[in-house]
Write an enzyme that holds these catalytic residues in place. Structure first.
Site, PDB file in Angstrom:
ATOM      1  N   ASN A 185     -46.844  -6.742  -1.598  1.00 29.82           N
ATOM      2  CA  ASN A 185     -45.351  -6.944  -0.937  1.00 29.82           C
ATOM      3  C   ASN A 185     -44.702  -5.787  -1.251  1.00 29.82           C
ATOM      4  O   ASN A 185     -43.772  -5.552  -0.083  1.00 29.82           O
ATOM      5  CB  ASN A 185     -44.791  -8.267  -1.482  1.00 29.82           C
ATOM      6  CG  ASN A 185     -43.601  -8.674  -0.904  1.00 29.82           C
ATOM      7  OD1 ASN A 185     -43.394  -9.278   0.315  1.00 29.82           O
ATOM      8  ND2 ASN A 185     -42.448  -8.665  -1.350  1.00 29.82           N
ATOM      9  N   LEU A 216     -45.783  10.351  -1.173  1.00 35.34           N
ATOM     10  CA  LEU A 216     -45.268   9.608  -2.079  1.00 35.34           C
ATOM     11  C   LEU A 216     -46.487   8.776  -2.750  1.00 35.34           C
ATOM     12  O   LEU A 216     -46.156   8.147  -3.931  1.00 35.34           O
ATOM     13  CB  LEU A 216     -44.297   8.618  -1.459  1.00 35.34           C
ATOM     14  CG  LEU A 216     -42.893   9.430  -0.565  1.00 35.34           C
ATOM     15  CD1 LEU A 216     -42.112   8.529  -0.467  1.00 35.34           C
ATOM     16  CD2 LEU A 216     -42.393  10.324  -1.895  1.00 35.34           C
ATOM     17  N   LYS A 217     -47.835   8.669  -2.310  1.00 36.33           N
ATOM     18  CA  LYS A 217     -48.793   8.145  -2.961  1.00 36.33           C
ATOM     19  C   LYS A 217     -48.379   6.840  -3.340  1.00 36.33           C
ATOM     20  O   LYS A 217     -48.742   6.405  -4.393  1.00 36.33           O
ATOM     21  CB  LYS A 217     -49.288   8.906  -4.018  1.00 36.33           C
ATOM     22  CG  LYS A 217     -49.633  10.528  -3.558  1.00 36.33           C
ATOM     23  CD  LYS A 217     -50.295  11.017  -4.716  1.00 36.33           C
ATOM     24  CE  LYS A 217     -50.717  12.506  -4.419  1.00 36.33           C
ATOM     25  NZ  LYS A 217     -49.555  13.417  -4.049  1.00 36.33           N
ATOM     26  N   LEU A 218     -48.050   5.997  -2.393  1.00 37.94           N
ATOM     27  CA  LEU A 218     -47.653   4.485  -2.755  1.00 37.94           C
ATOM     28  C   LEU A 218     -48.764   3.708  -3.069  1.00 37.94           C
ATOM     29  O   LEU A 218     -49.830   3.895  -2.903  1.00 37.94           O
ATOM     30  CB  LEU A 218     -47.005   3.845  -1.549  1.00 37.94           C
ATOM     31  CG  LEU A 218     -45.714   4.377  -0.861  1.00 37.94           C
ATOM     32  CD1 LEU A 218     -45.263   3.645   0.205  1.00 37.94           C
ATOM     33  CD2 LEU A 218     -44.774   4.621  -1.855  1.00 37.94           C
ATOM     34  N   HIS A 219     -48.502   3.038  -4.432  1.00 38.24           N
ATOM     35  CA  HIS A 219     -49.405   1.996  -4.976  1.00 38.24           C
ATOM     36  C   HIS A 219     -48.829   1.050  -5.866  1.00 38.24           C
ATOM     37  O   HIS A 219     -48.356   1.225  -7.026  1.00 38.24           O
ATOM     38  CB  HIS A 219     -50.454   2.849  -5.752  1.00 38.24           C
ATOM     39  CG  HIS A 219     -51.583   2.034  -6.158  1.00 38.24           C
ATOM     40  ND1 HIS A 219     -52.218   0.964  -5.568  1.00 38.24           N
ATOM     41  CD2 HIS A 219     -52.247   2.133  -7.501  1.00 38.24           C
ATOM     42  CE1 HIS A 219     -53.244   0.548  -6.301  1.00 38.24           C
ATOM     43  NE2 HIS A 219     -53.107   0.821  -7.563  1.00 38.24           N
TER      44      HIS A 219
END
Length: 236
Positions: A73, A66-69
């Site tokens: 928070n 999902l390559k969170l960025h």
């Protein structure tokens, strides 16, 4: 001590399809030839997270790509939610604030076995793409610097092209994972990937897990295609 990976453990099949039903039909066709699946954006937003939870509960390993960025928070709370699904791997972009937040989120879930992977440079990018995006250096330099940052923050592994695997291994040491997309069996089309390598070459370069999509998912016989790649891994 972690048990050695079998050739089948090393293969991650990319479920890059549009619906959960389509993904489940493919999983049924592959059968016992694979036991590790990647779910990315396309399927993730179309029932893929529920599928990930079901697969994990049945003992199948899941890689949430999902390559969170985002702000810290938001990443922290998102990783908390994803850790509760039982997935084995999760990607975040290799920005320091993002990686630290992901660690906080994962570590706050008791008993979580989720391992975090930092995405260095997408395998669809080359030096020209980085110049266009405003980076002064090339792919190799950016991969190395981001891998070093991930190591120092305590991220569990790195996603990079197999062409960078040996250099990344030198940076992160022997105990962290290297996961390589852009894998194509000998003779297969490269598609939209610019830095592609065969399964055997990727293993020899130091990769732990190989992500393979279209050579399996678009094959006339996905089970046979998966078994062929596992055999190539075993011979590396």
């Amino acid at each position: 001590m972690t048990e050695p990976l079998t050739p089948r453990d090393r293969l991650i099949v990319a479920l890059d399809m549009a619906s959960r039903d389509e993904a489940e039909r493919l999983i049924d066709r592959i059968g016992d030839a694979a036991a590790f699946y990647k779910i990315g954006y396309r399927l993730g937003y179309a029932g893929g997270l529920a599928l990930a939870e079901r697969l994990a509960a049945s003992g199948v390993k899941v890689f949430l790509d999902l390559k969170l960025h985002d702000i810290g928070n938001t990443v922290e709370e998102g990783v908390q939610s994803l850790a509760r699904l039982g997935a084995h791997l999760l990607t975040v972009h290799a920005y320091p604030q993002t990686m630290r937040a992901a660690r906080r989120g994962r570590d706050s879930v008791p008993g979580s076995a989720l391992r975090l992977l930092a995405v260095t440079v997408l395998t669809s990018y080359d030096d020209a793409d980085l110049r266009e995006a405003g980076y002064a250096g090339g792919v190799a330099d950016l991969v190395a610097s981001r891998a070093a940052a991930a190591r120092d923050i305590g991220i569990d592994g790195i996603v990079c092209a197999a062409t960078e695997a040996a250099a990344v291994r030198a940076v992160i040491g022997p105990d962290r994972l290297i996961v390589t997309p852009g894998i194509r069996p000998a003779g297969a089309a490269s598609g939209d990937q610019k830095r592609v390598v065969t399964p055997a070459a990727a293993i020899r370069a130091g990769a732990d897990h190989l992500v393979v999509g279209r050579p399996i998912t678009e094959a006339a016989d996905p089970r046979a295609a998966a078994r062929s790649i596992v055999s190539e891994i075993a011979e590396a």
